[in-house]
Write an enzyme that holds these catalytic residues in place. Structure first.
Site: not given
Ligand code: BG6
Ligand code: MG
Length: 229
Positions: A13-15, A21, A49, A120-121, A151, A175-176
């Protein structure tokens, strides 16, 4: 450790895993929520998250008892506003914001011939990677804009496994977020959690922070996980 016991890919996962982030998402959502007169704190933020942008907005509006008050177009505009706030924060990011231990860990995986993917989402994932100067650290980065279900659906982790032409059991997800751990499990992979055990009770192996991530511990857990019926 027997080489056969090692996974063939790590999918991150990224964030909140590669970089913090998660905090910038929090700041941007808080700004939007407060503008709507909705209370917003770190405890509630935990529920967002790993959750997609529109789904996060719905949860915030629901919390404020305002779920029915806005049209689809108004909600789109709110999500866009949040994203503008978020983008203004992330463009200032530098490589110094890669979380501790991540770079050496990725270097070890690459030296061991293990594929490295990003699941990442976030539709901002490519921007964040560019700011961190980390595009070359990943063999494949899923494009959230092309993933049908976010997710906790398994789609994004399966997309990366498919890109690597690997079976799910050969991949480990990191993942976090609880939604992310569920996504990994629904994909049929072992889940490494980063964070508080109270938030990630389902993780197969858990580290309090990236600083503590340890490959030997992960490989030992993976060997056990493979033996599960
Ligand atoms: C996830 C984050 O990685 O991405 C969420 O944990 C976030 O908080 C989701 O809403 C979507 O991100 P973005 O940048 O497309 O709004
Ligand atoms: Mg995350």
């Amino acid at each position: 450790m027997d080489k056969l016991m090692k996974p063939k890919a790590f999918i991150f996962d990224l964030d909140g895993v590669i970089t913090d982030t998660a905090h910038y998402h929090f700041l941007a959502w808080r700004d939007l929520a407060h503008g709507l007169g909705i209370e917003f704190d770190e405890v509630f933020n935990e529920k967002l998250k790993g959750v997609g942008r529109m789904e996060s907005l719905e949860l915030i509006l629901e919390k404020g008892g305002k779920a029915q008050q806005f049209s689809a177009a108004e909600k789109e505009a709110m999500a866009t506003r949040k994203n503008e706030l978020y983008k203004a924060l992330i463009v200032k990011m530098t490589p110094a914001e890669v979380l501790p231990n991540i770079k050496p860990l990725l270097a070890t995986l690459r030296a061991d011939g293990i594929k490295i993917g990003l699941a990442s989402a976030s539709k901002n994932a490519f921007t964040v990677l560019a700011c961190l100067e980390m595009q070359d650290n990943f063999d494949y980065v899923a494009d959230a804009a092309k993933i049908p279900n976010s997710k906790p659906a398994p789609d994004v982790f399966l997309d990366v496994a498919q890109a690597f032409q690997l079976q799910a059991k050969d991949c480990i997800g990191v993942e976090d977020a609880a939604a992310g751990v569920e996504s990994i499990h629904r994909a049929g992979m072992m889940a490494v959690g980063i964070g508080d055990p109270a938030h990630l009770p389902e993780a197969d192996v858990l580290f309090a922070s990236t600083q503590l991530l340890d490959l030997d511990t992960i490989y030992a857990a993976y060997a056990q996980w493979l033996k599960q019926p």
